[in-house]
Design an enzyme around this catalytic site. Structure first.
Site, PDB file in Angstrom:
ATOM      1  N   HIS A 170      52.922  60.263  61.426  1.00  0.00           N
ATOM      2  CA  HIS A 170      52.440  59.307  61.162  1.00  0.00           C
ATOM      3  C   HIS A 170      51.430  58.588  62.013  1.00  0.00           C
ATOM      4  O   HIS A 170      50.724  57.254  62.073  1.00  0.00           O
ATOM      5  CB  HIS A 170      53.631  58.245  60.976  1.00  0.00           C
ATOM      6  CG  HIS A 170      54.507  58.568  59.729  1.00  0.00           C
ATOM      7  ND1 HIS A 170      54.284  58.485  58.395  1.00  0.00           N
ATOM      8  CD2 HIS A 170      55.650  59.359  59.927  1.00  0.00           C
ATOM      9  CE1 HIS A 170      55.215  59.023  57.826  1.00  0.00           C
ATOM     10  NE2 HIS A 170      55.966  59.495  58.747  1.00  0.00           N
ATOM     11  N   ARG A 171      51.215  59.337  63.017  1.00  0.00           N
ATOM     12  CA  ARG A 171      50.281  58.685  63.992  1.00  0.00           C
ATOM     13  C   ARG A 171      48.645  58.520  63.497  1.00  0.00           C
ATOM     14  O   ARG A 171      48.346  57.556  63.867  1.00  0.00           O
ATOM     15  CB  ARG A 171      50.088  59.877  65.320  1.00  0.00           C
ATOM     16  CG  ARG A 171      51.208  59.582  66.232  1.00  0.00           C
ATOM     17  CD  ARG A 171      50.837  60.257  67.638  1.00  0.00           C
ATOM     18  NE  ARG A 171      51.996  60.115  68.388  1.00  0.00           N
ATOM     19  CZ  ARG A 171      53.025  61.180  68.624  1.00  0.00           C
ATOM     20  NH1 ARG A 171      52.562  62.263  67.929  1.00  0.00           N
ATOM     21  NH2 ARG A 171      54.000  61.032  69.190  1.00  0.00           N
ATOM     22  N   ALA A 172      48.572  59.534  62.725  1.00  0.00           N
ATOM     23  CA  ALA A 172      47.012  59.269  62.204  1.00  0.00           C
ATOM     24  C   ALA A 172      47.261  58.130  61.264  1.00  0.00           C
ATOM     25  O   ALA A 172      46.128  57.297  61.165  1.00  0.00           O
ATOM     26  CB  ALA A 172      46.837  60.628  61.150  1.00  0.00           C
TER      27      ALA A 172
END
Lengths: 623, 325
Positions: free
Chosen positions: B264-266
């Site tokens: 989910h970093r993006a």
């Protein structure tokens, strides 16, 4: 603790990952569950979840074990201050001693030193830490549970260590955009006002905590009857899971699941859910191969999808049950009185249902995992050798031979500590004598270097072999690309063999050069061997302690000798024994013979001369 | 490249920048010059870690115990600093270690902070990050991820806040970075040398001018530098008020899914960076244009390319994706 709590999200605010949450809750209920392993790609919130978990744990903390910890620090060693001031050798417990009664968290467990991880899990499992070092020996009890997280795409942990974890959960990346958007939202809200956000979730977190508490009360009275145990054992066997750990874990977890649901009896769903939690990391290739080797069950073919359990399996059951008997007595205090060993008719159908459900879920996990790993190429771990130079990670210490340039200060001081009372201090607080000096043992990950010597002569250009060769190199390089090894390229054609690309970590450069390399002409195979070997020897001189692999990609048909002589092949045979070097390993990839059968033997002969591994290019597979 | 750096200063939550480019494309120069436009922050006077007095929950243990003892912290202001991590640094110098002198003199253990302590609330710049040894990289990753540096070595156990903006630069010719580390960098920019004769000439001219009289050169650009510094400072204050609509968050998630992002970093970085961009441009809410600016920086290094393809981000597809939803 207070600081750490506010840094994390509240447990109930962490979205998704229901399986992982469940696994953690199970561990919170039953302290005899000693390990939970969470696998998932980077950025899926593994550590976020674990840190949040600390908040709902009644009376227990989660203590972080950093990756760069030394054995002394983790397990304990000599108490420095006491030794200096009182001259007594006393043990001070390491970080681990402080984790008694709590949870430990290992982030990126796969990147931890393998030996440390192994002994850590050993201690946790046995509930005892035994120290033998620096003239002190001690033993202390330890009641703790390990939570480890890792991204398997980087490096996997050895099966033997993975097996020590009762539960393993694979986190599957979220694909739904609404759900993903919610996660982004949650992150934003949390950052906006940390305290208020925690306030919002206080109630639901408290609820989780109370569920855990009441499940703990129910757990001792949960009954797992014999049929259930038999079912678990059978399914574990059927899924080719070796050892008893899997059976025991699944039995434990089924009971916990029942307790969490507020029941004192175990349902089929509990059993199948427990199997899904306990088996993913135990269904390894190794156990599968063993089974395929043919001893216990040849009936199950894991590559096929929906194989029904055969009737023969049922006939085998009584034997299995007998084997299990002792275990059952020891480990299942709650197990009911010994029932009939033959499974009843109803057990049969129940068993099928549980089996189906568990197998389906496990297969899905495995498939997703395999698919993901395939997408990012195969990875193998490598061993970390002892390092000669003063770089690398400080692993431990030893008594140096002669003078050392890399003293281990802590160990030196500890060695000197007990004698402080008796030594003249000369104004210093600690008097160190030469026999106290210890030096650091450093470990660094060994990198390998590959030289690809590629035949770009005429015999290769025929029949579009070049494309196949390039693909082959790529597929081999996939691994070095991940592992950051050094690669270089030697090309040979006409009369020349040359280093086309010196050692580099950039795989792209190799491929670009190869694409643009001129092709055609005769094959100066002997020159290529000499050039590659000289280059490797030179490189190794500068990098002691490394090994070099030379991969010759050729059809093995030498046409141009390096020195004026008539027989190009004979020349190779003569130089081969001279150029042997223990640090250089040769591999011959036969790029010929695909279209031209009579040439096939040339490369094989070449491999024999060079003592090389022989691979046919067809076996390398294409990417 | 400048934008990516600025976004990080506006919102440190963007998560750092990785600058990739050939040698001599002013990667380090840009990062070092950043020091001139960095805003001031408030910190506890005398604290080794420059703790933030306005966030009591993030204080180091020393400040915390002072606070609990009823002492009020005196504060002072100073600019964010750029702390450089030398390639040859050893683990103990980075994470901090036993204060040897102290041990020998007093027989007591004391923690001597390392680079990670200095880097707290500052910028940590690692030149040639791809050449850093693996175990050092792991160490950086650990603290970058948690904002805390846990030290457990050589008889010391200690933890202190270490929240920093990680800026790395590398020359891809010398090798790639481990994929796991890549994902940890919020943004990534590829720098290429200028192709136009006139602008290249301008670069040379400026350099010559600077070399002949650095002070005059700096003076000449002072108004511009000051204006930028002011603008960044303002953007930092505005950041919290920039509105992020549900729709825009979903756009970000859609982009992430389209380009097959696993973690989910993006998504999170997309939104954070877009918001920082909006704040910097003086807007009240984020819109698609913000994504157009930041998405390439967020995605370039995360898009899974087959190892031998050139970078996999297709600008056309990206535009489609932003418009589509």
């Amino acid at each position: 603790m207070h600081q750490d709590v506010l840094r994390s999200l509240p447990f109930s605010a962490v979205r998704g990952m229901s399986l992982a949450k469940r696994a953690l809750i199970c561990a919170a209920v039953d302290h005899s569950i000693k390990g939970v392993l969470i696998k998932g790609p980077s950025g899926t919130g593994k550590s976020v979840l674990v840190r949040a978990f600390a908040e709902v744990l009644p009376e227990r903390d989660v203590i972080n074990i950093p990756q760069n910890i030394t054995d002394d620090q983790l397990f304990g060693g000599l108490d420095l201050e006491k030794a200096v001031s009182e001259g007594k050798a006393m043990v001070s417990g390491g970080l681990l001693s402080r984790t008694d009664g709590n949870f430990v968290y290992l982030d990126n467990a796969n990147l931890m030193d393998g030996r440390t991880l192994d002994s850590l899990m050993e201690c946790i499992e046995s509930g005892k830490v035994i120290l033998e070092r620096e003239g002190v020996s001690a033993e202390y009890l330890l009641e703790t549970t390990a939570i480890a997280s890792m991204d398997p795409s980087e490096r996997d942990i050895p099966d033997s260590i993975a097996d020590r974890f009762e539960i393993c959960v694979n986190i599957i990346p979220e694909k739904d955009f609404r759900e993903r958007a919610e996660i982004v939202r949650a992150d934003m809200e949390h950052r906006r006002d940390i305290s208020a956000y925690h306030e919002d979730y206080r109630e639901s977190d408290a609820e989780t905590a109370s569920i855990i508490k009441s499940a703990r009360l129910i757990l001792p009275s949960v009954v797992l009857d014999r049929d259930d145990v038999v079912t678990i054992v059978k399914i574990c066997r059927e899924l080719n899971v070796g050892g008893h750990r899997a059976d025991i874990s699944a039995a434990k977890v089924s009971k916990v699941l029942a307790a969490l649901d507020g029941r004192a009896f175990v349902t089929d769903t509990d059993v199948s859910d427990a199997l899904v939690l306990c088996l993913p990391h135990r269904r390894t290739l190794r156990t599968r191969e063993k089974a395929e080797g043919g001893k216990v069950f040849e009936l199950i073919d894991d590559s096929a999808e929906d194989i029904q359990p055969d009737t023969e399996i049922v006939e085998d059951v009584p034997v299995l049950v007998e084997e299990f008997d002792e275990e059952a007595e020891q480990d299942q205090e709650g197990a009911a009185d010994p029932g009939p060993l033959e499974p009843s008719a109803s057990t049969g159908s129940r068993y099928d249902a549980i089996f189906e459900r568990a197998k389906e879920a496990l297969d899905e996990i495995e498939e997703l995992e395999a698919f993901r790993l395939h997408e990012i190429a195969g990875i193998r771990s490598k061993r970390a050798p002892l390092s000669m130079r003063n770089s690398g990670r400080y692993r431990g210490f030893r008594v140096p031979k002669g003078k050392t340039s890399d003293p281990a200060f802590d160990a030196t001081v500890r060695a000197a500590a007990p004698y402080q009372i008796s030594r003249e201090s000369n104004g210093l607080s600690i008097k160190i004598e030469s026999q106290d000096i210890r030096e650091k043992i450093r470990v660094r990950r060994k990198s390998c270097s590959f030289i690809f010597a590629v035949d770009v002569s005429g015999s290769l250009v025929k029949g579009g072999m070049m494309g196949i060769v390039q693909n082959a190199i790529r597929s081999m390089l996939m691994e070095s690309y991940v592992k950051r090894d050094r690669v270089s390229l030697v090309t040979f054609r006409e009369r020349v063999a040359e280093v086309a690309v010196p050692f580099t970590r950039s795989v792209e450069m190799i491929c670009d050069t190869l694409e643009q390399a001129p092709v055609g002409g005769s094959t100066p195979l002997a020159s290529a061997i000499i050039v590659s070997r000289d280059y490797a020897v030179n490189y190794l001189r500068k990098h002691p302690g490394e090994n070099c692999y030379i991969i010759l990609i050729t059809d093995g048909c030498a046409t141009t000798p390096a020195f004026p002589c008539a027989d190009a092949m004979g020349e190779i045979r003569r130089i081969a024994p001279v150029i042997k070097d223990p640090k250089i390993e040769w591999t011959v990839i036969n790029s010929g013979g695909v279209y031209d059968v009579k040439r096939k033997d040339d490369a094989r002969k070449l491999a024999e001369y060079l003592d090389a591994r022989y691979i046919d290019i067809k076996d390398l597979g294409e990417y | 490249m400048k934008v990516s750096l600025i976004l990080n200063i506006v919102d440190p939550g963007v998560g750092g920048v990785l600058i990739r480019g050939e040698k001599g494309t002013a990667k380090s120069t840009a990062v070092r010059s950043l020091a001139n436009v960095l805003p001031d922050v408030e910190y506890v006077r005398g604290c080794r870690f420059r703790c933030d007095p306005s966030h009591p929950e993030l204080l180091c243990s020393e400040c915390m115990s002072e606070l609990e003892a009823g002492k009020r912290h005196e504060t002072e202001k100073g600019p964010i600093r750029v702390v450089e991590l030398p390639l040859s640094a050893t683990e103990d110098r980075i994470a901090g270690t036993l204060d040897l002198e102290h041990v020998l003199q007093t027989g007591k253990k004391r923690f001597e902070p390392g680079v990670l302590a200095q880097a707290n609330r500052n910028i940590l710049y690692v030149d040639e990050v791809n050449l850093l040894e693996d175990h050092i990289v792991d160490l950086l990753l650990d603290s970058a991820a948690m904002g805390v540096n846990y030290v457990e070595r050589e008889g010391v156990s200690f933890s202190h806040p270490s929240k920093f903006i990680l800026i790395g630069s590398m020359n891809p010719e010398e090798g790639e970075l481990r994929p796991q580390l890549l994902d940890r960098f919020g943004l990534c920019v590829d720098v290429v040398g200028d192709k136009y004769v006139t602008s290249r000439a301008e670069v040379v001219m400026r350099r010559l001018e600077y070399d002949s009289d650095p002070d005059a050169f700096i003076e000449k650009f002072r108004p511009e530098t000051e204006a930028l510094r002011e603008k960044i400072s303002l953007a930092r204050k505005r950041l919290k008020d920039v509105e992020v609509s549900q729709k825009m968050v979903e756009v970000a998630s859609n982009i992430a899914i389209y380009f097959k992002m696993e973690g989910h970093r993006a998504d999170i970085t997309l939104v954070r960076a877009a918001r920082a961009n909006a704040a910097f441009e003086g807007k009240d809410s984020i819109d698609r244009d913000d994504f157009r600016t930041v998405a390439p920086m967020v995605l370039t290094h995360r898009v899974k390319k087959k190892p031998f393809e050139k970078s996999g981000l297709d600008r056309g597809e990206l535009e489609e994706c932003i418009k589509m939803y």
